[in-house]
Scaffold this active site. Structure first.
Site, PDB file in Angstrom:
ATOM      1  N   LYS A 193      63.929  19.396  53.181  1.00 29.81           N
ATOM      2  CA  LYS A 193      62.861  18.445  52.936  1.00 29.81           C
ATOM      3  C   LYS A 193      63.398  17.402  51.965  1.00 29.81           C
ATOM      4  CE  LYS A 193      57.912  18.188  51.989  1.00 29.81           C
ATOM      5  NZ  LYS A 193      56.681  18.960  51.637  1.00 29.81           N
ATOM      6  N   GLY A 223      57.587  -0.692  48.365  1.00 29.40           N
ATOM      7  CA  GLY A 223      57.765  -1.587  47.240  1.00 29.40           C
ATOM      8  C   GLY A 223      58.352  -2.910  47.666  1.00 29.40           C
ATOM      9  N   ALA A 224      58.572  -3.799  46.687  1.00 30.30           N
ATOM     10  CA  ALA A 224      59.130  -5.110  46.988  1.00 30.30           C
ATOM     11  C   ALA A 224      60.543  -5.000  47.518  1.00 30.30           C
ATOM     12  CB  ALA A 224      59.105  -5.975  45.729  1.00 30.30           C
ATOM     13  N   GLU A 225      61.270  -3.982  47.058  1.00 27.49           N
ATOM     14  CA  GLU A 225      62.670  -3.859  47.445  1.00 27.49           C
ATOM     15  C   GLU A 225      62.924  -2.739  48.441  1.00 27.49           C
ATOM     16  OE1 GLU A 225      67.025  -3.544  45.244  1.00 27.49           O
ATOM     17  OE2 GLU A 225      65.332  -2.442  44.401  1.00 27.49           O
ATOM     18  N   ILE A 246      55.526   7.021  51.846  1.00 25.64           N
ATOM     19  CA  ILE A 246      54.697   7.270  50.664  1.00 25.64           C
ATOM     20  C   ILE A 246      54.636   6.065  49.734  1.00 25.64           C
ATOM     21  CG2 ILE A 246      54.996   9.773  50.684  1.00 25.64           C
ATOM     22  CD1 ILE A 246      57.116   9.468  48.523  1.00 25.64           C
ATOM     23  N   ASP A 276      62.601   1.625  33.955  1.00 26.89           N
ATOM     24  CA  ASP A 276      61.196   1.663  34.379  1.00 26.89           C
ATOM     25  C   ASP A 276      60.582   2.984  33.931  1.00 26.89           C
ATOM     26  OD1 ASP A 276      58.842   0.814  35.500  1.00 26.89           O
ATOM     27  OD2 ASP A 276      59.404   1.240  37.567  1.00 26.89           O
TER      28      ASP A 276
END
Length: 205
Positions: free
Chosen positions: A37, A23-25, A20, A137
């Site tokens: 789930k 990201g960069a990391e 989904i 964040d």
């Protein structure tokens, strides 16, 4: 870690359904694990880094995020539960939060509802700061309105422990910027409600 957290050497048994977010990391995937789930957060190896350094960074950052999630939950802030922590793989398996990101629904919510949602988020930020936790964040992209109408904070990858007012102020500034850029039409009323919830929880002192 809390009783629901398990530290293991691998995530054997996890069946990925789909990715989904890349990201960069880290890569975030949805899937199942022993009938649950779950969401998997995997900090990928970085081939441009020295291998030993890369392993250390991935391990420490994964453990650090798991600890932040645990302590946030202890502070009364709804966050995903860490079901499995695998430092060696740089992986967390987290309980799946069924709901919608606040980023997608805040603008279309009824006025009273969105004010309530923003006050709820402000109170959550206040609880974190009262415990010395900085999210790092704090944007509506990292908030999920669950099916039980609770808002969950996600992605503590940039989080930290700090009692410095400047660090806590970064959370407030990020929230303000997120509202101005993504929800500009309702930014003022939403940030006002956010700060009301924040000070009610934290207190002006």
């Amino acid at each position: 870690m809390d009783k629901a957290t398990h530290t293991e050497s691998s995530t054997e048994g996890f069946v990925e359904e789909r990715v989904i977010y890349n990201g960069a990391e880290a890569t975030i995937s949805l899937g199942t694990w022993h009938g649950f789930k779950v969401a998997r957060k995997w900090r990928r190896p970085k081939p441009y880094r020295i291998e030993a350094l890369d392993e250390t960074l991935r391990r420490t950052r994964t453990v650090h995020e798991a600890q932040l999630l645990h302590d946030s939950k202890e502070a009364g802030v709804p966050v995903p539960t860490v079901l499995l922590l695998s430092p060696e793989e740089g992986t967390l398996l987290l309980s799946y939060i069924d709901g919608e990101r606040l980023r997608e629904i805040l603008d279309v919510s009824e006025p009273d509802e969105r004010v309530s949602q923003c006050r709820q988020v402000g109170a959550m930020a206040g609880r974190l700061h009262a415990t010395g936790i900085v999210h790092g964040d704090l944007t509506t992209s990292n908030m999920i309105l669950g099916v039980d109408r609770r808002i969950f904070l996600i992605d503590f990858g940039l989080g930290s422990y700090s009692w410095e007012s400047e660090d806590m102020g970064v959370d407030l500034l990020l929230m303000r910027r997120a509202l101005n850029s993504t929800h500009y039409r309702i930014a003022d009323e939403c940030f006002r409600a956010f700060m009301e919830g924040y000070w009610e929880e934290l207190g002006p002192d």
